[in-house]
Every structure is written in structure tokens, then in C-alpha cells.
Design a protein around this motif. Sequence first.
Motif, mmCIF file in Angstrom:
data_model
loop_
_atom_site.group_PDB
_atom_site.id
_atom_site.type_symbol
_atom_site.label_atom_id
_atom_site.label_comp_id
_atom_site.label_asym_id
_atom_site.label_seq_id
_atom_site.Cartn_x
_atom_site.Cartn_y
_atom_site.Cartn_z
ATOM 1 N N VAL A 156 42.603 47.335 20.269
ATOM 2 C CA VAL A 156 43.457 47.551 19.314
ATOM 3 C C VAL A 156 43.561 49.189 19.202
ATOM 4 O O VAL A 156 44.835 49.627 19.087
ATOM 5 N N ASP A 157 42.451 50.047 19.442
ATOM 6 C CA ASP A 157 42.622 51.444 19.258
ATOM 7 C C ASP A 157 43.301 51.986 20.775
ATOM 8 O O ASP A 157 43.288 53.392 20.923
ATOM 9 N N ASP A 158 43.628 51.170 21.639
ATOM 10 C CA ASP A 158 44.381 51.612 23.011
ATOM 11 C C ASP A 158 45.864 51.698 22.669
ATOM 12 O O ASP A 158 46.381 52.140 23.729
ATOM 13 N N GLN A 159 46.433 51.399 21.550
ATOM 14 C CA GLN A 159 47.864 51.201 21.518
ATOM 15 C C GLN A 159 48.615 52.205 21.875
ATOM 16 O O GLN A 159 49.370 51.992 22.873
ATOM 17 N N LEU A 160 48.324 53.513 21.559
ATOM 18 C CA LEU A 160 49.018 54.651 21.797
ATOM 19 C C LEU A 160 49.016 54.741 23.463
ATOM 20 O O LEU A 160 49.847 55.200 24.097
ATOM 21 N N ALA A 161 47.638 54.829 24.004
ATOM 22 C CA ALA A 161 47.583 55.136 25.371
ATOM 23 C C ALA A 161 48.199 54.086 26.371
ATOM 24 O O ALA A 161 48.702 54.281 27.207
ATOM 25 N N ILE A 162 48.304 52.702 25.531
ATOM 26 C CA ILE A 162 49.055 51.709 26.366
ATOM 27 C C ILE A 162 50.352 52.109 26.699
ATOM 28 O O ILE A 162 51.020 52.013 27.781
ATOM 29 N N VAL A 163 51.133 52.710 25.621
ATOM 30 C CA VAL A 163 52.759 53.108 25.930
ATOM 31 C C VAL A 163 52.681 54.290 26.448
ATOM 32 O O VAL A 163 53.506 54.558 27.245
ATOM 33 N N PHE A 164 51.862 55.285 26.007
ATOM 34 C CA PHE A 164 51.976 56.712 26.625
ATOM 35 C C PHE A 164 51.704 57.192 27.433
ATOM 36 O O PHE A 164 52.036 58.121 28.472
#
Length: 304
Positions: A156-164
Motif C-alpha cells: 500500500v505504501d508503494d502507491q506513489l512510487a508505482i505511478v511516479f
Amino acid sequence: ASFTFMVPKKEISMVPDMGKWKRSQAYADYIGFILTLNEGVKGKKLTCEYKVSETVEKLVDLLGTLDRWINETPPVDQPSRFGNKAYRSWYAKLDQEAEALVSAVLPADKCAAAPEIAVYLKESVGNPTRIDYGTGHEAAFAAFLCCLCKVGALRVDDQLAIVFKVFNRYLEVMRKLQKTYRMEPAGSQGVWGLDDFQFLPFIWGSSQFVDHPTLEPRHFVDERVVNEHHQDYMFLECIKFINEMKTGPFAEHSNQLWNISAVPSWSKVNQGLIRMYKAECLEKFPVIQHFKFGSLLSIQPSKP
């Protein structure tokens, strides 16, 4: 959840099968994944600070490998301008290596999932027979990332890294493929489509702009704004690529986007694009007939 992994296969062979897809666990999981990321990136710049996990680093390395293979596989001389056959050699390398590449990303106890997840990676880079690429291939990459979340490799805390970090790097590699091998747009609606190749970065990119103090939808057709802010916003990166690849007035070659620039707010743009994505991509048989279903993205009806 425990899964009995399987190699994904096609399940949607006729138009009436589309109902199965829309009721499936795969559809619920896929759209849930897209919308969760849409919420996660709201109001944030590509250049903001976020956590980068080991799995994210490994995914960036994987995409770096695909990028390097493009350099090692230059286009060949051929009579037709589009669909350079060297793409097939590039793809053959991925076809051979995909499982090993995916294994390297997975935690040791999840390596059994590699053959299943690798299918989505192979589907995400275009079609070697037709040498084309489109939103169905892009959806396969989102499905690939969704599967990595389902097996717990991404959290869950990878969300931003997944997109960006990961998805953005994927876009760079896809743009390089499109340019290098002059790939055809798959199932393009030409001037009536949103974009020849991508859709998701417009959704997530418009979410990044929600509640922006100065930049409004009308500004993205201004080349000066694009050049000044594209490093921060996915949406503008897309516009920049279109401006590089196409000639003539923007309103003519990208009519749908031109219309979107008249929408008053970014949250309206974002909601409209989500609706359009469902209607134009996820509910279109020519796109979904190619989608593959396994244990992680299942054709079984979704649990209420």
C-alpha cells in the motif's frame, strides 16, 4: 490470500462474453487498482518525495533492461515506413527472458507466481505480429502491477512510487519503442480517440492537477506551460510527446484533448476520463478479447 498459480488465458471470445468480464473478480480488482492509484496521486507532483522500496527499484531495473535491448536492436532497413521488423527481434528477447525478469522482482517465497505474472509483462509492450501498441497493452502493464500487489511484492505504501517511478518509466520505454520501431496504434480511433497509444497517464495525470492553485485545463494546450511544467506532471509529459510526434493545429490532430481543455476544473476532467476509460477501453470487445485471466485476475464472478 493463497493462490494456485496458473498461466493466464483468454476467456472473452465473443461479444456476449463481455458480461462475464464486467461481473468478474478481475474487473473489480483492476478498476479498484486504477482508482486507488488515482486517489493516491491526487494533487501531487512527479518530483515530490515518496518511499522507494526494494521491489520498486527492481522494477525500474527491469524496465531499464527493456530500454537497453532497444539500443541493442536497431531498426532495420525496410520498404514500409511503419512497423519496423526489428521490433520482433526485440520482442523475442522479452518472450524468452520474461519469466526470469519477473522472478528477480518477486520475493523468494512468491517465485511460483512468475509464470503467471510474466504473461502480463509480455502482453504490455505491444503485439509482435502486427507491430502495434495500444490501450489494451497499457492495461496489461497495469494488470502486471496489480498482480504484484496481490502477491504482496508491492504494498500500500508503494502507491506513489508505482505511478511516479514505475509506470512513468514504463511510459518512457513505450515511447521509445513507438518511436524507434514506428509502431502502429492498435485499434486506434484516429482523431476521435484520446491518444494513439496511452490512456492511464491522462487519468492519473489529471488527478495530479486537482486543486492546483494556478494551472487549469485550458492551460495544457499552451506549449510554454507544457515546456515549463512537464517534469512535474504526467499529463503534460503526454501532451509534450504528442506535440513532438504530430504536426498541424492541436485542435485537429487531438480533437478529444482539445475538447477536454474547455472543461472548467481538473476534478471534472478526472471524473470524465474515468468514465471514458470504462466506455472506450474496458467495455470494448476489441480491447478486452485479448485480456488474459489466471488465478490473480480471475474470470470468476466478483464477491459482493
